[in-house]
Write a protein that holds these residues in place. Structure first.
Motif, mmCIF file in Angstrom:
data_model
loop_
_atom_site.group_PDB
_atom_site.id
_atom_site.type_symbol
_atom_site.label_atom_id
_atom_site.label_comp_id
_atom_site.label_asym_id
_atom_site.label_seq_id
_atom_site.Cartn_x
_atom_site.Cartn_y
_atom_site.Cartn_z
ATOM 1 N N VAL A 1 0.867 -1.176 0.000
ATOM 2 C CA VAL A 1 0.000 0.000 0.000
ATOM 3 C C VAL A 1 0.902 1.223 0.000
ATOM 4 O O VAL A 1 1.771 1.359 0.846
ATOM 5 N N PHE B 1 1.718 4.567 0.813
ATOM 6 C CA PHE B 1 1.361 5.728 1.622
ATOM 7 C C PHE B 1 1.948 7.015 1.053
ATOM 8 O O PHE B 1 1.618 8.102 1.495
ATOM 9 N N ASN C 1 3.980 -5.312 4.317
ATOM 10 C CA ASN C 1 3.602 -4.346 5.344
ATOM 11 C C ASN C 1 4.773 -3.440 5.722
ATOM 12 O O ASN C 1 4.595 -2.241 5.926
ATOM 13 N N SER C 2 5.997 -4.007 5.799
ATOM 14 C CA SER C 2 7.152 -3.156 6.112
ATOM 15 C C SER C 2 7.368 -2.156 4.998
ATOM 16 O O SER C 2 7.748 -1.011 5.240
ATOM 17 N N ALA D 1 5.137 -0.869 3.149
ATOM 18 C CA ALA D 1 4.144 0.199 3.313
ATOM 19 C C ALA D 1 4.663 1.221 4.320
ATOM 20 O O ALA D 1 4.531 2.429 4.119
ATOM 21 N N LEU D 2 5.292 0.736 5.375
ATOM 22 C CA LEU D 2 5.864 1.650 6.365
ATOM 23 C C LEU D 2 6.982 2.475 5.735
ATOM 24 O O LEU D 2 7.129 3.666 6.009
ATOM 25 N N LEU D 3 7.766 1.818 4.875
ATOM 26 C CA LEU D 3 8.837 2.545 4.183
ATOM 27 C C LEU D 3 8.264 3.718 3.389
ATOM 28 O O LEU D 3 8.823 4.819 3.403
ATOM 29 N N ILE E 1 5.730 5.374 4.087
ATOM 30 C CA ILE E 1 5.363 6.453 5.014
ATOM 31 C C ILE E 1 6.566 7.359 5.244
ATOM 32 O O ILE E 1 6.472 8.588 5.195
#
Lengths: 292, 386
Positions: A35, A37, A91-92, A94-96, A98
Motif C-alpha cells: 500500500v 502511503f 507491510n514493512s 508500506a511503512l517505508l 510512510i
C-alpha cells in the motif's frame, strides 16, 4: 432539487478525481501487495513541477511535465527502494513509503513556502449555467477526463499484454514468472501508471472549484481521502476503486452541504468504517481465507 | 487462563545463579536512574522542557509498540487517543464554575487516572472494528479516528475550549503538592525545584511506570498471547488464545498509554488546544511520528520505543536549542530549513533505512551489540523480536 442535482454533479466530479487516485493505489497493490502511503507526495511533486515550469512552458506543457514527472518519481521509488528489498514483507514496505512520504511532502511544502498556487487555470473558476444549474467546469472536465482515463485503463487492463501480465502476476506471482512474465517490468509499469494518474489528479485538486485552495499541505490531505476510496471499494479491485472514488466524492459533497463543512472529511472516513465493519475486505475486495 | 497441570511442579532445584551480566545490568539501571534524577540540578529549564517532551514521546511510543509490534495491529490512531486523554484530564480536573467550558473539579491525580481509564475505554470501543480488520485495512480504518478527533475537537468546544482559544488545564497536584511554581519552596544543592523540575520528576516517574508495566506485559502471559495472535491467528486460537479478546486488550492497553501521553502533552503545553487541520498537536503527523519512533526503535521492543522517542521527539527540540549557537536555521518560514523540518527529514529517512537494512530497528542492533559481550543468549530476546 436544483441544489441536490448540483451537489451530485460536484460529487461525481470529485469522485472522478478520487477514482484516479484510488485506481493508482489499487494498481500498485495488485502488482506488489504494497500500500503506497507516499501517494499524496506523488500528487504534490506533480503539482509542484507544474508550478515551476508553467511560466516557461505554458500551462499545457507544464501539465505534461507535471504528470510525467509524477510517473517518473513513482518508478524511481519502485526501482531504487522497493525492488531492492525483496526480503521485507509488504507491510514493512508500506511503512517505508510512510517515511518517504514524510521526506517528500516536507520538502515540497518547504519549497512552496507561503505561496499557495492554483493549478487548473484551463478550467478553474469558470462556472457555466445549464438551465437553472450552476456547474463548475473543473468538475465537468474531471468527469470527462476521469471517464476517458478509467475506460482506457480498463481496456488496457483487459486486452493489452501489460494488462494480461499484470493480472497474471496478481493472481499468482510464481506461476506468472514461470510463464515468462517479467515481474520487475510489470511492477515498474504499475507504479508508472499510478504516478501518472496522481499527476493528472492534482490538476483538479489544487483548484478553486475543487478545494478552494491551491497547492499546499492541504492538497496532500485531500489526496489522503483516496485511501478510504480504495479501501471501501476493496484494495484489490479496480472496479471497486472507481466505485469507492464516487462514493467518497458524493459523501463529501452531500455531507458538506447538508451536515457541515467540517464534518465532510470525517463523513468520508465514517462511511468507510461502516463498510469495513460490514465487509472487512471492502465492497468488491477478495476475502482473505486463512489456511491453518 | 490458568490451567492445572497433571504433573506437579515444584520450585526449580537450584535458584538461578546471579550472573555477572545481571549485576552489570542492575548497576546500569541504577546509574541511569541516578543520572536522570540528578539532571534537573545541572541543566536549565529549556533543556528540561526538551527532556519532558521526549518522555511524552516515550510513553506514547511504548503503547504503540505493544499494539503494533507485539500484537501486530497497525494503528495510525495514536494521536486521536492522545487527544482523548488530554481532553479527559482537562475536563475532569477543570474548575466547575466556568461558564464557557465544562469542568468536574476532580482532584488532578484522580483526573489523570480517570483520563487514562477513559482513553482505554475509548480504545476498547474501537475493538469491534479493530478485531475484524487486519494489516493495512486496520491502519487506514484507524486513520478515521484522527479525522473524527479533528471534528469533535472543533465541534465540542464546551469540552475542548475550541480551536481559537483552547482552554487551560488545571495545575497537576498530588496530595496538595502543586507541580507549579507555587506551594512550598524547595531547594536541593542550591537549585530551586520549581515547575520545570517538578514536572520533570513527575514525567520521569510516569515514564518509569509505563516502562515497567509494558515490560511486564511483554514478558508475561499477555505478551505471549499478543505475539501468538500476531504471528498466526488460527494457530493462536488452536492454542487456546482468545483472538478477539487479545486484540481488544492490546488496543485498550495501547490507548491507555496514549491517553497518559495526552495528559502529559496538555501539562507540557499548559494548554489544551484542538487542531484546526489534520496537521497539529493531535494530527496525522503525530500518529506518523509515533509510528516512526516505534519502527526506528524496532517493532515490539519497549526499550527501542523509548530510544525511538528520544530521536524523533528529541531532535526538533535539541536542534532548536542548539540552533541559537550554531546559526544553522536563520529565518523561520519563507522556505528556510527549520529544526522541525530537518528532524522530519531525518526520521523519514531513518524509517526508510531501517526497513531496508535493519527491519529489527535499533533494538536488533542493540541486541547484537550486547550479544558480543554475553555468552549465552537470553531466551526472552527471541520472543521479543518481531
Amino acid at each position: 432539487m436544483e441544489t441536490f442535482l448540483q451537489l451530485v454533479v460536484n460529487g461525481v466530479g470529485k469522485g472522478a478525481v478520487f477514482a484516479l487516485l484510488a485506481l493508482g493505489f489499487v494498481v500498485i497493490f495488485k502488482a506488489t501487495e504494497v500500500v503506497n502511503f507516499a501517494h499524496g507526495s506523488l500528487v504534490l511533486v506533480g503539482g509542484y513541477l507544474v508550478v515551476v515550469t508553467r511560466d516557461s512552458l505554458g500551462w499545457v506543457g507544464a501539465a505534461v511535465v507535471g504528470i510525467v514527472s509524477a510517473g517518473l518519481l513513482a518508478i524511481l521509488v519502485e526501482r531504487l527502494l522497493l525492488s531492492r528489498s525483496k526480503l521485507a514483507d509488504a507491510n514493512s514496505l508500506a511503512l517505508l513509503t510512510i517515511g518517504l512520504d514524510v521526506i517528500i511532502t516536507e520538502e515540497i511544502v518547504r519549497r512552496l513556502g507561503v505561496t499557495v498556487p492554483f493549478l487548473g487555470e484551463a478550467w478553474d473558476a469558470q462556472p457555466i449555467q445549464v438551465g437553472g444549474l450552476t456547474l463548475f467546469r473543473t468538475h465537468l472536465v474531471a468527469i470527462g477526463v476521469g471517464a476517458v482515463l478509467v475506460t482506457a485503463f480498463f481496456l488496457a487492463f483487459r486486452y493489452s499484454d501489460w494488462g494480461v501480465a499484470m493480472r497474471a502476476q496478481a493472481e499468482n506471482r510464481e506461476a506468472a514468472a514461470l510463464m515468462g512474465i517479467r515481474s520487475s517490468r510489470v511492477t515498474a509499469t504499475a507504479w508508472l501508471v499510478a504516478g501518472l494518474l496522481a499527476g493528472v489528479a492534482v490538476l483538479f485538486i489544487a483548484t478553486q472549484d475543487f478545494s478552494g485552495s491551491g497547492l499546499s499541505r492541504g492538497t496532500h490531505s485531500i489526496a489522503l481521502a483516496a485511501f478510504p476510496a480504495a479501501i471501501l471499494g476493496g484494495l484489490d479491485s479496480t472496479a471497486g476503486a472507481v466505485v469507492g472514488g464516487l462514493v467518497v466524492g458524493l459523501t463529501e459533497a452531500l455531507s458538506a452541504q447538508y451536515i457541515s463543512f467540517d464534518f465532510s472529511k470525517s463523513a468520508v472516513f465514517l462511511v468507510m468504517l461502516v463498510v469495513l465493519v460490514a465487509r472487512p475486505s471492502g465492497l468488491f475486495g477478495t476475502r482473505e481465507s486463512t489456511r491453518v | 487462563m490458568e490451567t492445572t497441570t497433571l504433573i506437579p511442579t515444584g520450585p526449580p532445584a537450584t535458584r538461578p545463579r546471579r550472573s555477572p551480566a545481571r549485576l552489570v545490568r542492575a548497576a546500569a539501571w541504577i546509574a541511569l536512574a541516578v543520572l536522570l534524577a540528578a539532571l534537573p540540578l545541572y541543566i536549565d529549564t529549556a533543556w528540561l522542557k526538551a527532556g519532558q517532551y521526549m518522555m511524552i514521546g516515550a510513553v506514547g511510543a511504548i503503547g504503540l509498540t505493544l499494539l503494533t509490534g507485539q500484537a501486530g495491529q497497525l494503528s495510525l490512531a495514536h494521536a486521536f487517543f492522545l487527544l482523548v486523554g488530554a481532553t479527559a484530564y482537562t475536563v475532569l480536573a477543570g474548575p466547575t464554575d466556568e461558564e464557557r467550558v465544562i469542568g468536574l473539579g476532580l482532584d488532578p491525580g484522580l483526573a489523570l487516572m480517570g483520563a487514562v481509564l477513559i482513553s482505554a475505554l475509548v480504545g476498547l470501543a474501537f475493538a469491534p472494528v479493530a478485531g475484524r480488520l487486519r494489516g493495512i485495512y486496520l491502519g487506514v480504518a484507524s486513520l478515521s479516528l484522527v479525522f473524527l478527533g479533528l471534528y469533535f475537537g472543533q465541534s465540542l468546544d464546551s469540552l475542548t475550549g475550541g480551536t481559537s482559544t483552547g482552554r487551560t488545564p488545571a495545575t497537576f497536584e498530588l496530595f496538595g503538592f502543586p507541580f507549579s511554581n507555587g506551594g512550598p519552596e524547595i531547594e536541593v544543592l542550591g537549585v530551586p525545584i520549581r515547575q520545570a523540575e517538578r514536572i520533570w520528576y513527575l514525567f520521569l516517574v510516569l515514564t518509569a511506570i509505563a516502562f515497567v508495566l509494558a515490560r511486564g506485559a511483554v514478558r508475561g502471559r499477555v505478551g505471549r498471547s499478543w505475539r501468538a495472535v500476531r504471528d498466526n491467528e488460527a494457530a493462536a486460537t488452536a492454542m487456546g488464545v482468545g483472538v478477539a479478546r487479545a486484540k481488544a486488550g492490546a488496543f485498550a492497553v495501547s490507548s491507555a498509554f496514549a491517553g497518559l501521553a495526552g495528559v502529559m502533552t496538555v501539562l507540557w503545553f499548559d494548554i489544551l488546544k484542538p487542531d484546526e487541520s489534520e496537521y497539529g498537536t493531535y494530527g496525522i503527523n503525530v500518529s506518523i511520528a509515533f509510528l516512526a519512533m516505534v519502527i526506528i526503535g524496532g517493532l515490539g521492543s519497549v526499550p527501542g520505543a523509548v530510544v525511538g522517542a528520544l530521536i524523533v521527539n528529541g531532535l526538533p527540540q535539541a536542534l532548536t536549542l542548539f540552533s541559537g549557537d550554531l546559526g544553522w536555521f536563520g529565518e523561520t518560514g519563507g522556505g528556510g530549513l527549520t529544526p522541525i523540518l530537518v528532524s522530519s527529514f531525518i526520521y523519514g529517512a531513518a524509517i526508510v533505512v531501517v526497513v531496508l537494512f535493519e527491519p529489527g530497528g535499533l533494538a536488533a542492533i542493540g541486541r547484537r551489540l550486547t550479544g558480543l559481550f554475553r555468552a549465552r543468549p537470553r531466551e526472552i530476546t527471541r520472543e521479543e523480536t518481531s
